[in-house]
Design an enzyme around this catalytic site. Structure first.
Site, PDB file in Angstrom:
ATOM      1  N   CYS A   2       3.141 -14.229  -9.213  1.00 37.56           N
ATOM      2  CA  CYS A   2       3.515 -15.637  -9.258  1.00 37.56           C
ATOM      3  C   CYS A   2       4.703 -15.911  -8.327  1.00 37.56           C
ATOM      4  CB  CYS A   2       3.898 -16.117 -10.644  1.00 37.56           C
ATOM      5  SG  CYS A   2       2.607 -15.891 -11.863  1.00 37.56           S
ATOM      6  N   ARG A  27       2.172 -13.680  -3.587  1.00 37.32           N
ATOM      7  CA  ARG A  27       2.599 -13.243  -4.917  1.00 37.32           C
ATOM      8  C   ARG A  27       1.579 -13.597  -6.002  1.00 37.32           C
ATOM      9  NH1 ARG A  27       7.927 -12.009  -5.054  1.00 37.32           N
ATOM     10  NH2 ARG A  27       7.862 -12.205  -7.300  1.00 37.32           N
ATOM     11  N   TRP A  75      -0.514 -15.907 -10.530  1.00 31.69           N
ATOM     12  CA  TRP A  75      -1.351 -14.718 -10.712  1.00 31.69           C
ATOM     13  C   TRP A  75      -1.524 -14.600 -12.217  1.00 31.69           C
ATOM     14  CZ3 TRP A  75      -1.367  -9.941 -13.123  1.00 31.69           C
ATOM     15  CH2 TRP A  75      -2.293  -9.003 -12.640  1.00 31.69           C
ATOM     16  N   ASN A  99       7.588 -17.202 -13.814  1.00 36.70           N
ATOM     17  CA  ASN A  99       7.039 -15.947 -13.309  1.00 36.70           C
ATOM     18  C   ASN A  99       7.461 -14.865 -14.286  1.00 36.70           C
ATOM     19  OD1 ASN A  99       6.331 -13.658 -11.826  1.00 36.70           O
ATOM     20  ND2 ASN A  99       8.149 -13.766 -10.525  1.00 36.70           N
ATOM     21  N   GLY A 100       6.493 -14.063 -14.758  1.00 38.42           N
ATOM     22  CA  GLY A 100       6.817 -12.994 -15.700  1.00 38.42           C
ATOM     23  C   GLY A 100       5.935 -13.071 -16.934  1.00 38.42           C
ATOM     24  N   GLU A 479      -4.138   7.345   0.499  1.00 40.89           N
ATOM     25  CA  GLU A 479      -3.664   6.063   1.014  1.00 40.89           C
ATOM     26  C   GLU A 479      -4.777   5.344   1.800  1.00 40.89           C
ATOM     27  OE1 GLU A 479      -1.527   4.064   0.361  1.00 40.89           O
ATOM     28  OE2 GLU A 479      -1.298   2.785   2.102  1.00 40.89           O
ATOM     29  N   LYS A 483      -6.274   1.719   0.688  1.00 43.55           N
ATOM     30  CA  LYS A 483      -6.249   0.577   1.613  1.00 43.55           C
ATOM     31  C   LYS A 483      -7.646  -0.025   1.751  1.00 43.55           C
ATOM     32  CE  LYS A 483      -3.053  -0.100   2.000  1.00 43.55           C
ATOM     33  NZ  LYS A 483      -1.647   0.154   1.714  1.00 43.55           N
ATOM     34  N   GLU A 486      -8.785  -1.767  -1.540  1.00 39.88           N
ATOM     35  CA  GLU A 486      -7.970  -2.932  -1.845  1.00 39.88           C
ATOM     36  C   GLU A 486      -8.417  -4.171  -1.079  1.00 39.88           C
ATOM     37  OE1 GLU A 486      -3.935  -2.120  -0.669  1.00 39.88           O
ATOM     38  OE2 GLU A 486      -3.111  -3.663  -1.962  1.00 39.88           O
ATOM     39  N   HIS A 502     -16.655  21.232  -6.609  1.00 40.27           N
ATOM     40  CA  HIS A 502     -16.512  21.490  -8.049  1.00 40.27           C
ATOM     41  C   HIS A 502     -17.076  20.322  -8.852  1.00 40.27           C
ATOM     42  CE1 HIS A 502     -14.341  25.188  -7.363  1.00 40.27           C
ATOM     43  NE2 HIS A 502     -13.696  24.551  -6.391  1.00 40.27           N
ATOM     44  N   LYS A 601       1.185  -9.316  -4.507  1.00 40.71           N
ATOM     45  CA  LYS A 601       2.047  -8.405  -3.752  1.00 40.71           C
ATOM     46  C   LYS A 601       3.034  -7.661  -4.638  1.00 40.71           C
ATOM     47  CE  LYS A 601       3.827  -6.853   0.119  1.00 40.71           C
ATOM     48  NZ  LYS A 601       3.015  -5.749   0.687  1.00 40.71           N
TER      49      LYS A 601
END
Ligand code: M6R
Length: 606
Positions: A2, A27, A75, A99-100, A479, A483, A486, A502, A601
């Site tokens: 947010c 955000r 968000w 936000n939170g 990584e 990427k 995502e 295995h 983000k």
């Protein structure tokens, strides 16, 4: 998670709020809204979806005009993305953006329902809006003091009271909020990019402080109502850094900024050819006594820590544990008196990482934070901070921040090698010299963008894809895979190449391509054996290897060669084609590269 922005001044508040929210959309972007004082009333406009939806809705209905307002890009945590769950929340008396997460919102809601309040949304935020209304006595500061003591959880709140037109109130706990200080105008924002066009000067609001903004003044009070003198900070980057600058996406711009980000982070920390991290509260004498390092982080930052483990152990022979912060904080970790906890975070606000830092501090272990955002919570709370100088990273997918986190891992490895005497001074000097050559080599690797685009075009239709590697290349595989998942939504897995047989090799078919990373000379032949195994199951293989590696045309479909550096430095260069590969795959698949679905983000909730 947010974005919040608030404006009071002479400009059209709606324009400034929308402009600021656009900079904060990274955000959260599943709904947006604004509240503006218009003709002595608080007018609220909000809409599900991207900011463009809100803009369009306002075009068709009503675009508030006024000079004071608050805005939000969401968000979703409590309640699906919808018009009604969008912020601002409140009524004609008091309106908020948040936000939170309010942890005790259910209890608050029940209490308020008993007192006759009815709730429209499924959000936790609405309980705060109603609580503010319930406590409102005509004195906003007194009301906010009561609310602060009644709510639990994390919050950054922008608040407007109808009785106080032209005034914005703000409080925060565990969610970031700054107060931008302009000339004849003032702002609140979750992050600097929202205000940088208007002012570079800002205050960092601390927990339990109440900010009161009018167009000509900013006052900050503590919980007892005493005024506090705040230190004014000035952003050391300008508006261009927060714009795309001609690139189609922030992500590709940020990938291309890596040589300069690396240079800005490393050069000031190599003095007379030797590493000098200039760590406040962490002297060389103290570092010399360190016997074990715990690196704690989330996501990409954690992957940087994995490379750090490899490099520090290899060079300085200090054992390093790497933990995902959300696991570390709940697993009762064993921390010794000669341990160092290294916290890595781009935003400096990641909730789990912050909690891990606090846990380490409670246990009396020295903490070092590697953080990109100046003045962020982690930077402020750690014993010592090493800032990475990547500039603002806007794309949700982290690229340049990862690169500079890696660079600090190498600096730390060099420093510890020097202090522990595992390398001679000459060897440390030579290593630092090689680090300084990395930015130019990164430029060379970036020239491979077209190749990466070509490989992406070959693999873009895959449903599943594997990244394999050994040693430090395995960390890079993780990584590269993150990427790709995502931003392109292709399912991919990273596997230690030797571990495939295995069990997991059963998934390899001619429809599952493999990206094999083989930059380590000592492990090259082993990797080639693993490549042969997947090739035998029909996989198309993209091999990423050193420039001087032998041709492998019969077992690989494509090869990408990395300029020659010492094996230990290879991750710095190899990262770039993995980023480019993910980027172009996402672009070719028509994905929203900078704002991938379901993500935000800065993850300020656990
Ligand atoms: O701000 P932080 O570095 O603490 O964020 C940690 C992760 O959320 C972050 O690296 C995430 O994994 C990235 N979006 C990956 O590209």
């Amino acid at each position: 998670m947010c974005g919040i922005v608030g404006y009071v001044g002479k400009q059209n508040a709606t324009d400034v709020l929308i402009d600021g929210l656009r900079k904060l959309e990274y955000r959260g972007y599943d709904s947006a809204g604004i509240a503006v004082f218009e003709n002595h009333k608080i007018v609220i406009e909000k809409a599900k979806g991207r900011l463009d939806n809100l803009e369009q809705k306002m075009e068709e209905t009503h675009r508030p005009t006024g000079h004071c307002g608050i805005g939000h890009t969401r968000w979703a945590t409590h309640g699906e993305p919808s018009d009604v769950n969008s912020h601002p929340h409140g009524n004609e008396r008091v309106t908020i953006v948040h936000n939170g997460i309010i942890e005790n919102y259910q209890q608050l809601k029940e209490k308020l329902e008993h007192r006759g309040y009815s709730f429209l949304s499924e959000t936790d935020t609405e309980s705060v809006a109603k609580l503010l209304d319930y406590y409102y006595s005509g004195d906003p500061i007194e009301t906010l003091q009561k609310v602060i003591s009644a709510i639990q959880g994390s919050y950054a709140l922008g608040v407007m009271f109808k009785d106080n037109p032209g005034t914005i109130y703000a409080i925060r706990k565990e969610s970031p909020l700054i107060v931008g200080v302009g000339k004849g105008e003032n702002f609140i924002a979750s992050d600097v990019p929202a205000i940088i066009k208007y002012t570079k000067d800002y205050y960092l609001l601390d927990e339990n402080e109440i900010a009161v903004l009018t167009q000509d003044s900013v006052h900050v009070y503590d919980l007892d109502g005493e005024e506090i003198q705040k230190e004014l900070h000035t952003a050391n980057w300008d508006v261009e850094a927060a714009e795309k600058g001609g690139y189609p996406h922030f992500m590709i711009k940020e990938i291309h900024e890596q040589p300069s980000a690396f240079r800005n982070t490393v050069s000031p920390r190599i003095i007379d050819g030797l590493p000098d991290l200039q760590l406040e509260n962490l002297s060389d004498e103290q570092l010399k006594t360190i016997e074990r390092i715990h690196i704690v982080a989330c996501g990409t930052a954690m992957h940087a820590g994995m490379v750090g483990k490899y490099v520090i152990e290899e060079m300085a022979r200090i054992p390093v544990d790497v933990d995902v912060a959300s696991e570390f904080r709940y697993r009762n970790p064993i921390l010794g008196k000669n341990d160092l906890v290294v916290i890595i975070s781009q935003s400096g606000e990641t909730a789990d990482t912050l909690a891990a830092l606090r846990l380490a501090k409670q246990q009396g272990v020295p903490t070092l934070a590697i953080v990109n955002v100046v003045g962020s919570s982690i930077a402020r709370e750690a014993d010592s901070v090493c800032y990475t100088w990547a500039g603002p990273e806007i794309a949700v997918a982290s690229t340049k921040a990862y690169m500079v986190q890696l660079s600090v891992m190498y600096l730390l490895a060099a420093k510890f090698s020097q202090l522990k005497g595992t390398l001679s001074e000459n060897e440390v000097r030579s290593f630092c010299g090689k680090l300084m050559e990395i930015p130019d080599l990164l430029e060379t690797v970036l020239e491979q963008a077209d190749n990466c685009q070509y490989f992406a075009s070959k693999f873009q239709n895959a449903r599943d894809l594997f990244f394999i590697g050994r040693g430090v290349d395995y960390s890079l595989s993780l990584e590269g895979s993150l990427k790709l998942k995502e931003i392109s939504y292709i399912h991919s897995e990273a596997y230690a190449a030797g571990e495939l047989k295995h069990g997991t090799i059963s998934l390899i078919t001619d429809e599952v391509p493999v990206v094999a990373i083989a930059t380590q000379q000592a492990l090259y032949e082993k990797m080639i054996s693993n490549v042969k195994e997947v090739k035998a199951r029909g996989a198309k293989v993209l091999l990423i290897c050193r420039e001087d590696a032998p041709e492998q045309k019969d077992i690989t479909s494509y090869q990408l060669r990395i300029p020659l550096v010492d094996d230990i430095l290879m991750p710095l260069l190899t990262t770039v084609p993995l980023q480019l590969f993910a980027y172009y795959t996402a672009v070719l698949r028509g994905c929203d590269v900078d704002k991938p679905r379901n993500l935000a983000k800065s993850v300020t909730v656990e």
